[in-house]
Write an enzyme that holds these catalytic residues in place. Structure first.
Site, PDB file in Angstrom:
ATOM      1  N   HIS A  86     -10.308  -5.283   3.734  1.00 31.50           N
ATOM      2  CA  HIS A  86      -8.786  -5.122   4.025  1.00 31.50           C
ATOM      3  C   HIS A  86      -8.629  -6.701   3.446  1.00 31.50           C
ATOM      4  O   HIS A  86      -9.529  -8.012   2.944  1.00 31.50           O
ATOM      5  CB  HIS A  86      -8.464  -5.557   4.832  1.00 31.50           C
ATOM      6  CG  HIS A  86      -6.680  -5.323   4.871  1.00 31.50           C
ATOM      7  ND1 HIS A  86      -6.102  -5.872   4.987  1.00 31.50           N
ATOM      8  CD2 HIS A  86      -6.441  -3.870   4.792  1.00 31.50           C
ATOM      9  CE1 HIS A  86      -4.758  -6.124   4.897  1.00 31.50           C
ATOM     10  NE2 HIS A  86      -4.873  -5.110   4.910  1.00 31.50           N
ATOM     11  N   SER A 144       4.699  -0.669   5.198  1.00 35.65           N
ATOM     12  CA  SER A 144       4.317  -0.312   3.973  1.00 35.65           C
ATOM     13  C   SER A 144       5.803  -0.050   3.244  1.00 35.65           C
ATOM     14  O   SER A 144       5.514   0.389   1.688  1.00 35.65           O
ATOM     15  CB  SER A 144       3.198  -0.308   3.402  1.00 35.65           C
ATOM     16  OG  SER A 144       2.705   0.667   4.174  1.00 35.65           O
ATOM     17  N   HIS A 147       1.236  -1.434  -0.508  1.00 37.22           N
ATOM     18  CA  HIS A 147      -0.141  -0.108   0.516  1.00 37.22           C
ATOM     19  C   HIS A 147       0.661   1.133   0.160  1.00 37.22           C
ATOM     20  O   HIS A 147       0.779   2.487   0.440  1.00 37.22           O
ATOM     21  CB  HIS A 147      -1.018   0.026   0.982  1.00 37.22           C
ATOM     22  CG  HIS A 147      -1.831  -1.349   1.068  1.00 37.22           C
ATOM     23  ND1 HIS A 147      -2.669  -1.665   1.971  1.00 37.22           N
ATOM     24  CD2 HIS A 147      -2.694  -1.590   0.037  1.00 37.22           C
ATOM     25  CE1 HIS A 147      -3.258  -2.014   1.927  1.00 37.22           C
ATOM     26  NE2 HIS A 147      -3.369  -2.575   0.320  1.00 37.22           N
ATOM     27  N   GLU A 187      -6.253  -9.132   3.707  1.00 34.26           N
ATOM     28  CA  GLU A 187      -6.020  -9.927   4.369  1.00 34.26           C
ATOM     29  C   GLU A 187      -7.351 -10.932   4.524  1.00 34.26           C
ATOM     30  O   GLU A 187      -7.464 -11.606   4.922  1.00 34.26           O
ATOM     31  CB  GLU A 187      -4.291  -9.657   5.342  1.00 34.26           C
ATOM     32  CG  GLU A 187      -5.122 -10.593   6.752  1.00 34.26           C
ATOM     33  CD  GLU A 187      -4.106  -9.785   7.863  1.00 34.26           C
ATOM     34  OE1 GLU A 187      -4.356 -10.562   9.033  1.00 34.26           O
ATOM     35  OE2 GLU A 187      -3.299  -9.684   8.328  1.00 34.26           O
ATOM     36  N   SER A 204      -2.773   2.679   3.714  1.00 36.29           N
ATOM     37  CA  SER A 204      -2.550   1.345   4.396  1.00 36.29           C
ATOM     38  C   SER A 204      -2.635   2.236   6.086  1.00 36.29           C
ATOM     39  O   SER A 204      -3.194   2.854   6.644  1.00 36.29           O
ATOM     40  CB  SER A 204      -1.004   1.832   4.760  1.00 36.29           C
ATOM     41  OG  SER A 204      -0.194   1.029   5.784  1.00 36.29           O
TER      42      SER A 204
END
Length: 296
Positions: free
Chosen positions: A128, A275, A40, A130, A231
């Protein structure tokens, strides 16, 4: 004016591993697809684009055949692997080992709890990458909670197994855990059966940055936090900086710096998210140092 880069900032090992895998693959092929932004951070995405990394979404993945696709550190749900097999897509799997382990734990908890009508609850951000991968382990039946209001989605008369997105705040997780515990007690005052199982699945390499960053923030007159605006980890860590140093500023790159931020500052700290590439923080530091020299 002294400018210092936080030695604990920058890529976590999962992101670093994924980027290294991408660069290694691109040495042997002209073009490599990546399912979603590999990180990100738009500056790093652009750097890798120039090397041949092409970002695609899930709809575009359905149209691909006979090619290579990188799975980023966030991991993917089972249907991604199924689709790749059907379309003869070679997957370069750069899923973070911590995320993969968590996916296995979520799947095991889901499979084990089917007979008890147990609910899998994930503390994380809806949409998101994940969290999509984690929810996929439950056939997308997991309940995603981000705020206290989201707890209304849970049936507190039934068993609950709680997990967390690996990059969420530890403080936030334990706050949600306490709220769930209290509401389960209220809904089952006469029950002696254990109805709640909480799993702290937050990555310690990420969560340990909060106290480190709190200390770093107090050591400088001005703090510049470098992160991509997408992020979630960056937003969380920046809030730590702002809490401990009101002279903290969030920038995506050196072009967003304002010279007046550094007036009368003797010390400037540069830090970033998991990130944020080190080369970008170094570029921001150099820009600030040149600003200082220009005013001498």
């Amino acid at each position: 004016m002294k400018v210092t880069i936080d030695k604990n900032s920058g890529y976590c090992f999962g992101v670093e591993f994924a980027i290294q895998m991408a660069e290694d693959e691109m040495e042997n092929c002209e073009e490599l697809y990546c399912l979603g932004d590999i990180v990100h951070n738009s500056m790093e995405v652009q750097r890798l684009y120039e090397k041949g990394l092409r970002i695609i979404d899930r709809e575009q993945l359905k149209e691909l055949r006979d090619c290579k696709v990188l799975i980023r550190a966030h991991g993917e749900p089972p249907e991604t692997y199924k689709l790749a097999l059907e379309n003869n897509i070679e997957l370069v799997d750069a899923s973070c080992p911590v995320v993969l382990k968590l996916q296995n734990r979520v799947k095991h908890a889901y499979d084990s709890g089917l007979s008890e009508a147990s609910q899998i609850v994930i503390y994380g951000q809806v949409g998101h990458a994940e969290v999509i991968g984690l929810a996929g382990q439950t056939g997308d039946e997991a309940i995603i909670v981000t705020t206290e209001e989201d707890l209304d989605k849970i049936d507190f008369t039934r068993p609950v197994t709680l997990f967390s997105q690996t990059t969420k705040s530890t403080k936030g997780f334990y706050h949600i855990k306490e709220l769930i515990e209290e509401r389960i007690k209220q809904a089952n005052a006469d029950s002696t059966q254990p109805l709640f199982n909480a799993n702290d699945s937050i990555c310690r390499q990420v969560s340990n940055r909060e106290p480190q960053l709190a200390k770093f923030s107090t050591e400088h007159d001005v703090l510049v936090f470098v992160s991509g605006k997408k992020s979630s980890n960056g937003k969380a860590l920046y809030s730590v900086c702002k809490q401990h140093n009101p002279n903290s500023y969030f920038v995506e790159n050196e072009q967003e710096l304002q010279p007046e931020w550094f007036a009368n500052a003797a010390s400037v700290g540069i830090c970033g998210a998991t990130s944020t590439p080190m080369w970008l923080m170094q570029r921001v530091a150099t820009y600030i140092e040149n600003l200082s020299l220009a005013t001498v």
